[in-house]
Structures are given as C-alpha cells and as structure tokens.
Scaffold this motif. Structure first.
Motif, PDB file in Angstrom:
ATOM      1  N   ARG A  13      -0.452  -4.159   2.736  1.00 21.79           N
ATOM      2  CA  ARG A  13      -0.839  -5.261   1.672  1.00 21.79           C
ATOM      3  C   ARG A  13      -0.249  -6.271   2.191  1.00 21.79           C
ATOM      4  O   ARG A  13       0.814  -6.462   2.775  1.00 21.79           O
ATOM      5  CB  ARG A  13      -0.662  -4.899   0.277  1.00 21.79           C
ATOM      6  N   ALA A  14      -0.878  -7.554   1.791  1.00 23.79           N
ATOM      7  CA  ALA A  14      -0.456  -8.862   2.024  1.00 23.79           C
ATOM      8  C   ALA A  14      -0.344  -9.742   0.992  1.00 23.79           C
ATOM      9  O   ALA A  14      -1.598  -9.671   0.217  1.00 23.79           O
ATOM     10  CB  ALA A  14      -1.168  -9.247   3.252  1.00 23.79           C
ATOM     11  N   THR A 145      -9.082 -12.301  -2.848  1.00 28.04           N
ATOM     12  CA  THR A 145      -8.855 -11.108  -1.814  1.00 28.04           C
ATOM     13  C   THR A 145     -10.066 -11.075  -1.143  1.00 28.04           C
ATOM     14  O   THR A 145     -11.164 -11.170  -1.319  1.00 28.04           O
ATOM     15  CB  THR A 145      -8.431  -9.916  -2.694  1.00 28.04           C
ATOM     16  N   ALA A 146      -9.804 -10.134  -0.034  1.00 26.77           N
ATOM     17  CA  ALA A 146     -10.544  -9.744   0.619  1.00 26.77           C
ATOM     18  C   ALA A 146     -10.624  -8.390   0.918  1.00 26.77           C
ATOM     19  O   ALA A 146      -9.511  -7.828   1.192  1.00 26.77           O
ATOM     20  CB  ALA A 146     -10.780 -10.425   2.181  1.00 26.77           C
ATOM     21  N   SER A 164      -5.789  -0.241  -3.079  1.00 30.57           N
ATOM     22  CA  SER A 164      -4.647  -0.269  -4.085  1.00 30.57           C
ATOM     23  C   SER A 164      -3.747  -1.500  -4.148  1.00 30.57           C
ATOM     24  O   SER A 164      -3.017  -1.490  -5.356  1.00 30.57           O
ATOM     25  CB  SER A 164      -3.700   0.876  -3.686  1.00 30.57           C
ATOM     26  N   ALA A 165      -3.863  -2.484  -3.591  1.00 33.45           N
ATOM     27  CA  ALA A 165      -3.107  -3.641  -3.475  1.00 33.45           C
ATOM     28  C   ALA A 165      -3.676  -4.775  -2.672  1.00 33.45           C
ATOM     29  O   ALA A 165      -4.616  -4.606  -2.085  1.00 33.45           O
ATOM     30  CB  ALA A 165      -1.782  -3.170  -2.486  1.00 33.45           C
ATOM     31  N   PRO A 166      -3.415  -6.025  -2.856  1.00 30.25           N
ATOM     32  CA  PRO A 166      -3.853  -7.245  -2.417  1.00 30.25           C
ATOM     33  C   PRO A 166      -4.014  -7.243  -1.166  1.00 30.25           C
ATOM     34  O   PRO A 166      -3.206  -6.640  -0.286  1.00 30.25           O
ATOM     35  CB  PRO A 166      -2.952  -8.429  -2.880  1.00 30.25           C
ATOM     36  N   THR A 167      -4.959  -7.825  -0.415  1.00 31.34           N
ATOM     37  CA  THR A 167      -5.052  -7.728   1.194  1.00 31.34           C
ATOM     38  C   THR A 167      -4.744  -9.152   1.500  1.00 31.34           C
ATOM     39  O   THR A 167      -4.051  -9.436   2.651  1.00 31.34           O
ATOM     40  CB  THR A 167      -6.437  -7.284   1.601  1.00 31.34           C
ATOM     41  N   ALA A 168      -5.310 -10.236   0.901  1.00 29.27           N
ATOM     42  CA  ALA A 168      -5.031 -11.489   1.140  1.00 29.27           C
ATOM     43  C   ALA A 168      -5.051 -12.287   0.179  1.00 29.27           C
ATOM     44  O   ALA A 168      -5.995 -13.055  -0.330  1.00 29.27           O
ATOM     45  CB  ALA A 168      -6.305 -11.926   2.404  1.00 29.27           C
TER      46      ALA A 168
END
Length: 171
Positions: A13-14, A145-146, A164-168
């Motif tokens: 994730r990021a 997010t994306a 499951s988690a933030p991407t951007a």
C-alpha cells in the motif's frame, strides 16, 4: 512509475501526501493508468472536490463511466452533464453498475466511482447481500485512491483501488 511498481507487489500500500494544488489527482490518475485498472474508487472530502475530480478524469482523456456517490446531483451542474458524469446515492444502483464492469460484450469496460467521505457508507452497502455487486468487483475501498481492477482510458488500461489498503491516497 515507482508508485505503480510498488503497488504491483501483493499486499503493498502507499500513502501519497502533498500540498493542495500539487497534482495528487493527476498522480492518482496516472497510477491507475499504469496499473491497468478497470474499476477505480476515488474518495474525496467535499462535493466540490468530487466534481473537480470527475472533470480532471475527463480532461485527462478518460471516457469510461464516471459516477459520483454523494448528495451532489450532477444533473444540476452543466459542466458535469456535458462531461457525462452521473451521480447516485442508491447503493443498489451502484452495486448493479459495479457488477457489470468487465471485458465481456454485455459489460462496461471501466468505471470510476468518486465518493465523498460522508457517502462511504453507500460503498459499504454495495457489499451487502442483495445489492447485485459481484464478489470479484467487491473491494475494500480507500480514500483519494486508484485501485488494481481499474478503468480504461479511451479504450486503454488505467488504474483501480487496492483490495485492502490505500494505493495512492492523499490528505
């Protein structure tokens, strides 16, 4: 793009943090493109930012279906009408729309969903039984997010939200 390479690894994730006006939306769009997403969830804090984000996707050449999930009625905004941006507060309608994203002849190739924080419960409701949301498109959505299942850009691949988690994400 380093961010996309990072996000291709399973379980990563990021969080992308940057000042107002520095291009967080564009970075998210480009990351979605790089990941080849067909279903994207973009979460924003305000109605104005939802409208601004939808128009940014259009200006960037994205022709996929775009729907804003919030109290904003896009039919009352000429710019959004001209850009073919839809709106809904109905989780069943949204679940139905996300359930037809795919590559088959009777499906839509891509969908970008823009949601305000206040309307995230509508996204959660699409994952309840009876909303017609296919298990394969059901995701744990993230903010600004994306994702990894994402939209297409005028027929080309683009990005989607992570499972499951933030991407951007941005703040």
């Amino acid at each position: 793009m380093r961010l996309a390479r990072h996000l291709r690894r399973a379980g990563t994730r990021a969080l992308f943090v940057s000042a107002t006006g520095t291009g967080k939306t564009l970075v998210s769009i480009r990351t979605a493109d790089e990941l080849g997403a067909h279903l994207v969830l973009f979460v924003v804090p305000t109605l104005d930012l939802a409208a601004q984000t939808a128009l940014a996707w259009r200006r960037d050449g994205h022709g996929e279906y775009v729907v804003i999930v919030s109290s904003l009625d896009t039919s009352g905004r000429d710019g959004l009408v001209a850009a073919r941006v839809m709106s809904t507060t109905d989780p069943h309608a949204l679940g139905g729309l996300t359930s037809v994203v795919g590559q088959d002849e009777d499906q839509i190739p891509a969908l970008t969903v823009i949601c305000t924080y206040d309307s995230l419960d509508k996204i959660e409701q699409t994952q309840r039984p009876g909303t017609r949301c296919r298990r394969s498109t059901s995701r744990s959505w993230t903010r600004h997010t994306a994702s990894r299942d994402g939209p297409t850009r005028s027929g080309r691949s683009s990005t989607t939200p992570s499972t499951s988690a933030p991407t951007a994400a941005s703040t």
